[in-house]
Design a protein around this motif. Structure first.
Motif, PDB file in Angstrom:
ATOM      1  N   SER A   1       0.877  -1.168   0.000  1.00 31.38           N
ATOM      2  CA  SER A   1       0.000   0.000   0.000  1.00 31.38           C
ATOM      3  C   SER A   1       0.915   1.219   0.000  1.00 31.38           C
ATOM      4  CB  SER A   1      -0.935  -0.004   1.208  1.00 31.38           C
ATOM      5  OG  SER A   1      -0.189   0.036   2.404  1.00 31.38           O
ATOM      6  N   THR A   2       0.394   2.377   0.262  1.00 29.82           N
ATOM      7  CA  THR A   2       1.194   3.593   0.161  1.00 29.82           C
ATOM      8  C   THR A   2       2.458   3.502   1.003  1.00 29.82           C
ATOM      9  OG1 THR A   2      -0.820   4.852  -0.141  1.00 29.82           O
ATOM     10  CG2 THR A   2       1.148   6.090   0.380  1.00 29.82           C
ATOM     11  N   ASN A   3       3.578   3.342   0.325  1.00 30.67           N
ATOM     12  CA  ASN A   3       4.906   3.342   0.938  1.00 30.67           C
ATOM     13  C   ASN A   3       5.127   2.256   1.993  1.00 30.67           C
ATOM     14  OD1 ASN A   3       6.353   5.470  -0.399  1.00 30.67           O
ATOM     15  ND2 ASN A   3       4.913   6.887   0.547  1.00 30.67           N
TER      16      ASN A   3
ATOM     17  N   PRO B   1       7.823   8.836   4.776  1.00 35.84           N
ATOM     18  CA  PRO B   1       8.259   7.784   5.697  1.00 35.84           C
ATOM     19  C   PRO B   1       7.814   7.944   7.135  1.00 35.84           C
ATOM     20  CG  PRO B   1      10.030   8.369   4.217  1.00 35.84           C
ATOM     21  CD  PRO B   1       8.943   9.375   3.998  1.00 35.84           C
ATOM     22  N   ILE B   2       7.718   9.169   7.676  1.00 38.16           N
ATOM     23  CA  ILE B   2       7.358   9.308   9.078  1.00 38.16           C
ATOM     24  C   ILE B   2       5.937   8.832   9.330  1.00 38.16           C
ATOM     25  CG2 ILE B   2       6.437  11.666   9.045  1.00 38.16           C
ATOM     26  CD1 ILE B   2       8.847  10.131  11.636  1.00 38.16           C
ATOM     27  N   ARG B   3       5.029   9.045   8.340  1.00 40.13           N
ATOM     28  CA  ARG B   3       3.663   8.532   8.485  1.00 40.13           C
ATOM     29  C   ARG B   3       3.660   7.002   8.402  1.00 40.13           C
ATOM     30  NH1 ARG B   3       2.403  12.921   4.970  1.00 40.13           N
ATOM     31  NH2 ARG B   3       1.954  11.526   3.235  1.00 40.13           N
TER      32      ARG B   3
ATOM     33  N   VAL C   1      13.761   3.617   8.872  1.00 43.70           N
ATOM     34  CA  VAL C   1      12.698   4.402   8.235  1.00 43.70           C
ATOM     35  C   VAL C   1      12.759   5.851   8.710  1.00 43.70           C
ATOM     36  CG1 VAL C   1      10.206   4.674   7.972  1.00 43.70           C
ATOM     37  CG2 VAL C   1      11.224   2.381   7.940  1.00 43.70           C
ATOM     38  N   GLU C   2      13.014   6.029   9.997  1.00 43.63           N
ATOM     39  CA  GLU C   2      13.113   7.389  10.536  1.00 43.63           C
ATOM     40  C   GLU C   2      14.244   8.155   9.872  1.00 43.63           C
ATOM     41  OE1 GLU C   2      12.263   8.518  14.799  1.00 43.63           O
ATOM     42  OE2 GLU C   2      14.455   8.562  14.800  1.00 43.63           O
ATOM     43  N   ARG C   3      15.295   7.454   9.530  1.00 40.71           N
ATOM     44  CA  ARG C   3      16.424   8.118   8.873  1.00 40.71           C
ATOM     45  C   ARG C   3      16.024   8.654   7.499  1.00 40.71           C
ATOM     46  NH1 ARG C   3      21.089   7.005   5.739  1.00 40.71           N
ATOM     47  NH2 ARG C   3      22.887   8.180   6.470  1.00 40.71           N
ATOM     48  N   VAL C   4      15.211   7.914   6.777  1.00 35.87           N
ATOM     49  CA  VAL C   4      14.713   8.402   5.498  1.00 35.87           C
ATOM     50  C   VAL C   4      13.870   9.659   5.721  1.00 35.87           C
ATOM     51  CG1 VAL C   4      13.282   7.879   3.485  1.00 35.87           C
ATOM     52  CG2 VAL C   4      14.721   6.101   4.497  1.00 35.87           C
ATOM     53  N   ALA C   5      13.145   9.700   6.831  1.00 35.29           N
ATOM     54  CA  ALA C   5      12.257  10.825   7.120  1.00 35.29           C
ATOM     55  C   ALA C   5      13.018  12.082   7.518  1.00 35.29           C
ATOM     56  CB  ALA C   5      11.280  10.446   8.226  1.00 35.29           C
TER      57      ALA C   5
END
Length: 563
Positions: free
Chosen positions: A481-483, A513-515, A549-553
């Motif tokens: 789904s979305t991301n 990414p944060i969502r 994932v947080e790092r991408v954000a």
């Protein structure tokens, strides 16, 4: 900008590929100071990493390494948490308890809540005693655990288990709970202990001493007992047993026994022969190495505390405080710890690098494992060792590099012939080599997202936009789904581990990414691999995936820090 961001983020994110059964990322020349430190805002994934991952460092026979934990969200170890806070209080280092607020609430809930059977393998009376002792050490007056006591009582006496029946030992534990909570010991327990003491005789029988005489004297603590001529016999027995165990090697059994005899003698002003100075020196040496008193297994706070109470010098305040604090997380001292491995050490080092946290000196452990590479070493393990060696600046001599290259070439040959896309990609990363057409097809057709993520990492490392574009097209097959992404094309349902890989390999935009990360958030600022409500346990892999994932954000922060 998006391509630049993807290159920066990929190195850390694709470490998740190596977490459980796979791996890839960072170039041979990656600066070990990168990725740069992420801001540890309250409630962030990196704050969870900083609070919990350092506690997974453990001493092994070959140096320090990181273990794992079965479920960080589970209740803490009653035994380790209680004895740890008691030890820190004894050292007057109780301000070092980072999890004070959590543990104070946890132990209070235990004391006032309904009794449970077999809490972490402990009888109910021992759970209540540990909780009361911990509450006192944390500065609270513990509540009387009325329901726990009632659940362990039969008539006027107490039991550890119904099958075993009542015993003076259980009565002794109950009496300690009453005293710790500021209550008088029930008269029935005192009467029973006095009756048992009246039958004391000279003996070398273990059960008589430890199941009758010592529990009776513990219950009768503070009473003169001058009317009992049998007290002379008990004193002679205690003195003889102390001398006997003082000659035993340091161990949990010997120290706990000596401590019990020592405490009892001190309360009665009975003189005992002093322990040899070497006894304390042995303990100090083991404790400073992060080991238990006998040098076997991990540091044990109970044994250390009992040794201190006997007046033994078992190390400096600083060294003991460090040893006991090493295992603490934001939720106390966890149960369900898993022994160290290459896999967990790799995950821990990667997650700490992402978040800019300090890393334990695992060089000795990694070097030993590198020296142990053989034909049985998998591509995943070889890759993990290779990356640890690079990032920790562990210099291999010429023969070591040649051996690593030879094994990687052999693995690549076998993987290519078998069409094993993951092993192909990992071997190519170790060798820093571009794939042949056949190898590229094997990877891109894989049904495992780790293979595609590994190829994306290799493509960016080798500056091959054609391979990167192909990997990005292939990774779309795993998008749920979305991301969010699933682990395999024939599976349904996204997971955080695969999502970290997918976001990195696809070059996700910074606003999403944060969502995505929040959709995997569980209770207590912890992340699970699957989405609530069907959430999986929180372990090292889930913490690493969340930080990834947080790092991408936080791309803008990372770009500015790097650039």
């Amino acid at each position: 900008m998006r391509a630049t961001i993807a290159r920066i983020a990929l190195g850390a994110l694709l470490a998740a590929l190596c977490a459980t059964q796979a791996g890839c990322t960072a170039t041979r020349n990656t600066d070990p100071t990168l990725p740069s430190r992420l801001e540890r805002a309250s409630g962030s994934a990196c704050s969870s990493v900083a609070d919990n991952v350092p506690s997974l460092a453990q001493q092994t026979d070959h140096g320090v390494a990181y273990g794992d934990i079965t479920n960080l969200a589970a209740e803490p170890s009653v035994y380790r948490s209680s004895w740890s806070v008691q030890l820190l209080a004894q050292l007057r280092s109780d301000d070092e308890v980072k999890s004070r607020k959590f543990l104070s609430s946890y132990f209070n809930r235990l004391l006032t809540g309904p009794p449970r059977s077999n809490v972490q393998g402990l009888p109910g009376l021992q759970v209540a005693l540990l909780a009361a002792a911990a509450s006192r050490a944390l500065g609270s007056r513990p509540a009387l655990p009325t329901r726990w006591l009632e659940a362990s009582r039969s008539g006027s006496s107490y039991f550890y288990s119904r099958a075993e029946g009542t015993s003076l030992a259980a009565d002794s534990t109950a009496s300690q709970i009453f005293r710790l909570t500021g209550h008088n010991v029930p008269a029935a327990l005192v009467t029973r202990a006095r009756l048992a003491l009246s039958h004391a005789r000279p003996t070398d029988d273990n059960e008589t001493i430890f199941d009758r005489d010592l529990p009776s004297l513990s219950i009768l603590e503070g009473e003169a007992l001058n009317e009992y001529p049998q007290l002379r016999e008990v004193r002679a027995n205690v003195t003889a047993w102390f001398a006997r165990f003082a000659e035993e090697p340091a161990s949990f059994t010997s120290i706990s026994t000596l401590s019990q005899l020592h405490d009892l003698s001190q309360r009665r002003d009975w003189a005992l022969s002093p322990l040899e100075r070497s006894y304390g020196s042995t303990l100090a040496s083991n404790i400073s190495a992060g080991l238990s008193a006998d040098g076997q297994g991990q540091f044990d706070p109970q044994v250390t505390l009992l040794a201190l109470r006997m007046g033994l010098e078992v190390g400096s305040k600083a060294s003991i405080t460090q040893a006991v604090s090493n295992g603490e997380t934001a939720r106390g001292w966890p149960s369900g710890r898993v022994r160290p491995s290459i896999q967990s050490t790799y995950m821990a080092v990667e997650s700490l690098l992402i978040c800019g946290s300090s890393i334990a000196d695992v060089g000795q452990f990694v070097s030993r494992e590198i020296d142990s590479i053989s034909d049985r070493t998998s591509a995943v393990t070889l890759y993990q060792l290779h990356e640890l060696q690079v990032k920790l600046h562990l210099n291999l001599d010429g023969s070591g590099l040649a051996r690593e290259s030879a094994y990687a070439n052999n693995l690549l040959r076998i993987a290519t012939s078998q069409g094993d896309g993951l092993a192909v990609a990992l071997s190519l990363i170790v060798l820093d080599r571009a794939p042949t057409s056949a190898q590229a097809r094997a990877v891109q057709s894989s049904s495992d997202i780790r293979s595609i993520g590994a190829m994306a990492a290799l493509a960016r490392r080798l500056h091959r936009p054609d391979l990167e574009t192909s990997a990005q097209k292939s990774i779309a097959r795993f998008k749920e789904s979305t991301n969010t992404y699933r682990f395999a094309t024939d599976l349904k349902g996204a997971d955080l581990f695969s999502t970290a890989i997918g976001l990195s390999a696809s070059g996700a935009a910074a606003d999403k990414p944060i969502r995505v990360l929040n959709s995997f958030r569980g209770k207590g600022n912890l992340w699970t691999l699957t989405m609530p409500p069907s959430a999986s346990p929180v372990n090292l892999l889930s913490l690493y995936s969340a930080a990834s994932v947080e790092r991408v954000a936080q791309l803008d922060y990372v770009v500015s820090a790097v650039g």
